[in-house]
Design a protein around this motif. Sequence first.
Motif, mmCIF file in Angstrom:
data_model
loop_
_atom_site.group_PDB
_atom_site.id
_atom_site.type_symbol
_atom_site.label_atom_id
_atom_site.label_comp_id
_atom_site.label_asym_id
_atom_site.label_seq_id
_atom_site.Cartn_x
_atom_site.Cartn_y
_atom_site.Cartn_z
ATOM 1 N N UNK A 1 0.835 -1.195 0.000
ATOM 2 C CA UNK A 1 0.000 0.000 0.000
ATOM 3 C C UNK A 1 0.874 1.250 0.000
ATOM 4 N N UNK A 2 0.474 2.278 -0.776
ATOM 5 C CA UNK A 2 1.233 3.520 -0.863
ATOM 6 C C UNK A 2 1.077 4.395 0.376
ATOM 7 N N UNK A 3 0.105 4.106 1.230
ATOM 8 C CA UNK A 3 -0.140 4.904 2.426
ATOM 9 C C UNK A 3 1.076 4.769 3.355
ATOM 10 N N UNK B 1 -6.292 -1.653 -5.043
ATOM 11 C CA UNK B 1 -6.693 -0.804 -6.150
ATOM 12 C C UNK B 1 -5.932 0.512 -6.103
ATOM 13 N N UNK B 2 -5.420 0.928 -7.258
ATOM 14 C CA UNK B 2 -4.709 2.193 -7.409
ATOM 15 C C UNK B 2 -3.565 2.349 -6.428
ATOM 16 N N UNK B 3 -2.960 1.234 -6.019
ATOM 17 C CA UNK B 3 -1.808 1.255 -5.139
ATOM 18 C C UNK B 3 -2.132 1.329 -3.662
ATOM 19 N N UNK B 4 -3.410 1.251 -3.292
ATOM 20 C CA UNK B 4 -3.821 1.325 -1.900
ATOM 21 C C UNK B 4 -4.465 0.012 -1.470
ATOM 22 N N UNK B 5 -4.382 -0.273 -0.156
ATOM 23 C CA UNK B 5 -5.143 -1.394 0.392
ATOM 24 C C UNK B 5 -6.610 -0.978 0.423
ATOM 25 N N UNK B 6 -7.492 -1.894 0.746
ATOM 26 C CA UNK B 6 -8.926 -1.581 0.675
ATOM 27 C C UNK B 6 -9.315 -0.438 1.611
ATOM 28 N N UNK B 7 -8.758 -0.417 2.821
ATOM 29 C CA UNK B 7 -9.088 0.632 3.791
ATOM 30 C C UNK B 7 -8.626 2.003 3.275
ATOM 31 N N UNK C 1 -8.959 7.374 0.400
ATOM 32 C CA UNK C 1 -8.479 8.159 -0.744
ATOM 33 C C UNK C 1 -9.647 8.560 -1.651
ATOM 34 N N UNK C 2 -10.517 7.615 -1.914
ATOM 35 C CA UNK C 2 -11.668 7.880 -2.776
ATOM 36 C C UNK C 2 -12.589 8.933 -2.160
ATOM 37 N N UNK C 3 -12.839 8.844 -0.878
ATOM 38 C CA UNK C 3 -13.690 9.823 -0.209
ATOM 39 C C UNK C 3 -13.047 11.209 -0.243
#
Length: 110
Positions: free
Chosen positions: A73-75, A84-90, A95-97
């Motif tokens: 995860x990029x976080x 998705x998009x380099x992030x874990x689901x959490x 990020x989406x929000x």
Amino acid sequence: MLSKVKFLAHNNTLLHHVNQTPEGKFCMGNCTVYECGKPVKAKKMCSMHHQRWRRHGSPEITKVRQSSGPSDCKWINCGKTSISKGFCSKHYYIHRMQMMQNKPEQLPNS
């Protein structure tokens, strides 16, 4: 195997011919790509060859989409596997929000 040829006409003007399959479906003929007998979708090609032509410029080119291996995860300070998009689901959800909140509001036309 095509059994019948039917002509579509409008106001006694010939538009084009349509072939009828044994199942009773009508199609515009067969794909013109070598050894492909699928029904035509567009540009005298079946759906698969037409998509290849649109993506790669030739119906003969086949490129397999290669996925990279799993990544982290990029976080910052998160070691989970990215979804998705380099992030874990959490973190993808967060990020989406954040991205949705930063977009300007769409006002209805008055």
